[in-house]
Design a protein around this motif. Structure first.
Motif, mmCIF file in Angstrom:
data_model
loop_
_atom_site.group_PDB
_atom_site.id
_atom_site.type_symbol
_atom_site.label_atom_id
_atom_site.label_comp_id
_atom_site.label_asym_id
_atom_site.label_seq_id
_atom_site.Cartn_x
_atom_site.Cartn_y
_atom_site.Cartn_z
ATOM 1 N N SER A 100 14.928 -42.286 -68.161
ATOM 2 C CA SER A 100 16.205 -42.098 -67.442
ATOM 3 C C SER A 100 16.940 -43.537 -67.192
ATOM 4 C CB SER A 100 16.256 -41.066 -66.315
ATOM 5 O OG SER A 100 15.316 -41.471 -65.201
ATOM 6 N N VAL A 101 16.198 -44.395 -66.638
ATOM 7 C CA VAL A 101 16.444 -45.648 -66.375
ATOM 8 C C VAL A 101 16.801 -46.430 -67.518
ATOM 9 C CG1 VAL A 101 16.035 -47.833 -65.546
ATOM 10 C CG2 VAL A 101 15.040 -45.793 -64.088
ATOM 11 N N LEU A 102 15.952 -46.115 -68.737
ATOM 12 C CA LEU A 102 16.537 -46.993 -69.889
ATOM 13 C C LEU A 102 17.600 -46.390 -70.479
ATOM 14 C CD1 LEU A 102 14.435 -48.922 -71.565
ATOM 15 C CD2 LEU A 102 13.459 -46.962 -72.919
ATOM 16 N N TRP A 103 17.653 -45.001 -70.498
ATOM 17 C CA TRP A 103 19.064 -44.486 -71.102
ATOM 18 C C TRP A 103 20.142 -44.911 -70.469
ATOM 19 C CZ3 TRP A 103 20.191 -41.575 -75.175
ATOM 20 C CH2 TRP A 103 21.562 -41.086 -75.121
ATOM 21 N N ALA A 104 20.186 -44.875 -68.936
ATOM 22 C CA ALA A 104 21.330 -45.332 -68.118
ATOM 23 C C ALA A 104 21.650 -46.860 -68.314
ATOM 24 C CB ALA A 104 20.800 -45.019 -66.693
ATOM 25 N N GLY A 105 20.838 -47.591 -68.476
ATOM 26 C CA GLY A 105 20.895 -49.124 -68.720
ATOM 27 C C GLY A 105 21.507 -49.248 -69.964
ATOM 28 N N ALA A 106 21.155 -48.759 -71.080
ATOM 29 C CA ALA A 106 21.740 -48.978 -72.326
ATOM 30 C C ALA A 106 23.037 -47.996 -72.542
ATOM 31 C CB ALA A 106 20.776 -48.148 -73.460
ATOM 32 N N SER A 107 23.367 -46.938 -71.691
ATOM 33 C CA SER A 107 24.462 -46.149 -71.989
ATOM 34 C C SER A 107 25.633 -47.188 -71.057
ATOM 35 C CB SER A 107 24.224 -44.831 -71.195
ATOM 36 O OG SER A 107 23.510 -44.095 -71.922
ATOM 37 N N ALA A 108 25.223 -47.901 -70.038
ATOM 38 C CA ALA A 108 26.193 -48.643 -69.405
ATOM 39 C C ALA A 108 26.807 -49.800 -70.356
ATOM 40 C CB ALA A 108 25.331 -49.510 -68.261
ATOM 41 N N VAL A 109 26.000 -50.225 -71.320
ATOM 42 C CA VAL A 109 26.423 -51.237 -72.182
ATOM 43 C C VAL A 109 27.211 -50.693 -73.451
ATOM 44 C CG1 VAL A 109 25.669 -52.974 -73.854
ATOM 45 C CG2 VAL A 109 24.348 -52.758 -71.781
ATOM 46 N N TYR A 110 26.616 -49.450 -73.884
ATOM 47 C CA TYR A 110 27.090 -49.089 -75.235
ATOM 48 C C TYR A 110 27.924 -47.710 -75.025
ATOM 49 C CZ TYR A 110 23.607 -51.832 -77.247
ATOM 50 O OH TYR A 110 22.685 -53.135 -77.491
ATOM 51 N N GLY A 111 28.030 -46.963 -73.819
ATOM 52 C CA GLY A 111 28.518 -45.832 -73.648
ATOM 53 C C GLY A 111 27.748 -44.415 -74.034
ATOM 54 N N GLU A 112 27.776 -43.398 -73.264
ATOM 55 C CA GLU A 112 26.857 -42.234 -73.648
ATOM 56 C C GLU A 112 27.113 -41.687 -75.182
ATOM 57 O OE1 GLU A 112 24.987 -39.705 -72.066
ATOM 58 O OE2 GLU A 112 25.006 -41.106 -70.172
ATOM 59 N N ALA A 113 28.442 -41.722 -75.630
ATOM 60 C CA ALA A 113 28.564 -41.223 -77.003
ATOM 61 C C ALA A 113 27.980 -41.817 -78.078
ATOM 62 C CB ALA A 113 30.091 -41.115 -77.386
ATOM 63 N N VAL A 114 27.973 -43.484 -77.914
ATOM 64 C CA VAL A 114 27.361 -44.167 -78.861
ATOM 65 C C VAL A 114 25.705 -44.001 -78.901
ATOM 66 C CG1 VAL A 114 27.010 -46.817 -79.750
ATOM 67 C CG2 VAL A 114 29.328 -45.685 -78.812
ATOM 68 N N MET A 115 25.479 -44.006 -77.561
ATOM 69 C CA MET A 115 23.864 -43.915 -77.544
ATOM 70 C C MET A 115 23.310 -42.392 -78.243
ATOM 71 S SD MET A 115 22.487 -46.223 -75.673
ATOM 72 C CE MET A 115 21.085 -45.500 -75.095
ATOM 73 N N GLU A 116 24.151 -41.424 -77.968
ATOM 74 C CA GLU A 116 23.738 -40.294 -78.593
ATOM 75 C C GLU A 116 23.837 -40.295 -80.127
ATOM 76 O OE1 GLU A 116 22.919 -37.254 -77.164
ATOM 77 O OE2 GLU A 116 23.783 -37.131 -75.248
ATOM 78 N N GLN A 117 24.893 -40.869 -80.538
ATOM 79 C CA GLN A 117 24.895 -41.128 -82.179
ATOM 80 C C GLN A 117 24.054 -41.999 -82.640
ATOM 81 O OE1 GLN A 117 28.970 -42.326 -83.037
ATOM 82 N NE2 GLN A 117 28.705 -41.983 -85.139
ATOM 83 N N THR A 118 23.646 -43.124 -81.906
ATOM 84 C CA THR A 118 22.728 -44.141 -82.358
ATOM 85 C C THR A 118 21.380 -43.893 -82.491
ATOM 86 O OG1 THR A 118 24.478 -45.793 -81.910
ATOM 87 C CG2 THR A 118 22.610 -46.657 -82.552
ATOM 88 N N TYR A 119 20.962 -43.415 -81.103
ATOM 89 C CA TYR A 119 19.536 -43.097 -80.803
ATOM 90 C C TYR A 119 19.145 -41.905 -80.698
ATOM 91 C CZ TYR A 119 20.309 -48.198 -80.046
ATOM 92 O OH TYR A 119 20.494 -49.546 -79.751
ATOM 93 N N GLY A 120 19.973 -40.971 -80.256
ATOM 94 C CA GLY A 120 19.692 -39.606 -79.917
ATOM 95 C C GLY A 120 19.045 -39.480 -78.696
ATOM 96 N N ARG A 121 19.090 -38.469 -77.687
ATOM 97 C CA ARG A 121 18.452 -38.334 -76.453
ATOM 98 C C ARG A 121 16.999 -38.810 -76.532
ATOM 99 N NH1 ARG A 121 20.918 -38.018 -71.686
ATOM 100 N NH2 ARG A 121 23.385 -37.440 -72.164
ATOM 101 N N LEU A 122 16.608 -39.345 -75.462
ATOM 102 C CA LEU A 122 15.248 -39.813 -75.132
ATOM 103 C C LEU A 122 14.386 -38.659 -74.346
ATOM 104 C CD1 LEU A 122 16.105 -43.419 -73.853
ATOM 105 C CD2 LEU A 122 15.646 -42.733 -76.077
#
Length: 306
Positions: A100-122
């Motif tokens: 969750s911390v890893l996800w939150a940190g990266a999402s703060a930079v890239y945004g949730e939508a980009v995270m889902e599209q680029t990496y998928g849920r962890l």
């Protein structure tokens, strides 16, 4: 036939030959080193079939570090490997058990939508399947030792895997980036990667020296593939780490520090690429290295502010 049972897997992240993971096979048992994102999992499983083994034959997934282009798919992959344990640097282990911390940190930079599209849920990994590899930890792959070496500089949670049998290192990001697009008659072209947020130039110099002291015949980089002439490449990395630090110091205090640094880093790599016999020009270089230049600029800025 894969040399020493080492198979290179293109994870498909960003573009072809950009992001590699590896499969090492010994006596019918397998170890993955890094795994790309969730979207790479089918490619990882296909590689097993090509190597003549099954998911049940994989004993290990070893992560060089937990940045998402290396480790984002670890939870999904481990779920497909009934007998495998995850091996990770002690500083990265908790992020695999609870991402969750890893996800939150990266999402703060890239945004949730980009995270889902680029990496998928962890997907979290059960704690009992996670092994923390301190410096010198040896993974036994069917009698073949794979040594984990603590190699900070790019990230504090970074390890390198030394395969004594093949006399090679799986270096993650600590031995820089070398895309095959930049190969010339002079061999591979290499540059360091600072990446936010834990760049440490002194530690990076020391880690590179530590790997060179093993006298490996080749390095297997995540970005991308096997490179030889490791002494020459190490010298190139040392020179550029110092040059990049100097450029960062020069940009400090400028009104648009980030833009200034982007420009000066582009100049550095363009000049070096040209001297290396690569003549496809600056715009082509920006196309291939744009994301890396952006991350290097950010990494240097975080280091400056610290």
């Amino acid at each position: 036939m894969a040399e020493h049972g080492i198979h290179t897997i293109d994870t498909g992240f960003v573009r072809p030959r950009f992001d590699a993971a590896y499969l090492v096979v010994e006596n019918g048992r397998g170890a993955f080193i890094d795994c790309g994102t969730n979207f790479a999992v089918p490619r990882m499983l296909d590689a097993l079939g090509s190597a003549g083994i099954t998911p049940a034959d994989v004993d290990w997934l070893i992560l060089t570090h937990v940045h998402l282009d290396h480790a984002g798919g670890a939870g999904e992959l481990i779920a497909q490997l009934p007998n495998a344990k995850l091996v990770v640097h002690p500083r990265g282990a908790r992020h695999m058990v609870d991402p969750s911390v890893l996800w939150a940190g990266a999402s703060a930079v890239y945004g949730e939508a980009v995270m889902e599209q680029t990496y998928g849920r962890l997907r979290p990994i059960p704690a009992e399947r996670v092994i923390e590899a301190v410096d010198g930890h040896v993974v036994d792959l069917a009698g073949r030792p794979l040594s984990c070496i603590d190699t900070p500089g790019h990230a504090k949670h970074h390890l390198t895997v030394y395969d004594e049998r093949a006399n090679i290192c799986f270096t993650g990001d600590v031995f820089g980036l070398s895309y095959r697009d930049f190969d010339t008659a002079q061999g591979p072209f290499i540059l360091p990667t600072t990446s936010p947020v834990q760049f440490d130039p002194e530690a990076l110099h020391a880690s590179i020296e530590r790997l060179i002291a093993l006298r490996p015949e080749a390095m297997y980089l995540t970005h991308y593939g096997r490179v030889e002439a490791v002494e020459r490449l190490a010298t190139d990395l040392h020179t550029q780490i110092d040059a990049m630090v100097a450029l960062a110091r020069a940009a400090h205090g400028q009104p648009d520090r980030h833009a200034a640094l982007m420009e000066s880093l582009t100049d550095l790599y363009a000049t070096r690429a040209e001297a290396h016999g690569w003549n496809r020009g600056r715009s082509s270089l920006r196309q291939l290295l744009g994301m890396d230049i952006e991350l290097n600029a950010q990494g240097l800025e975080v280091w400056l502010d610290r």
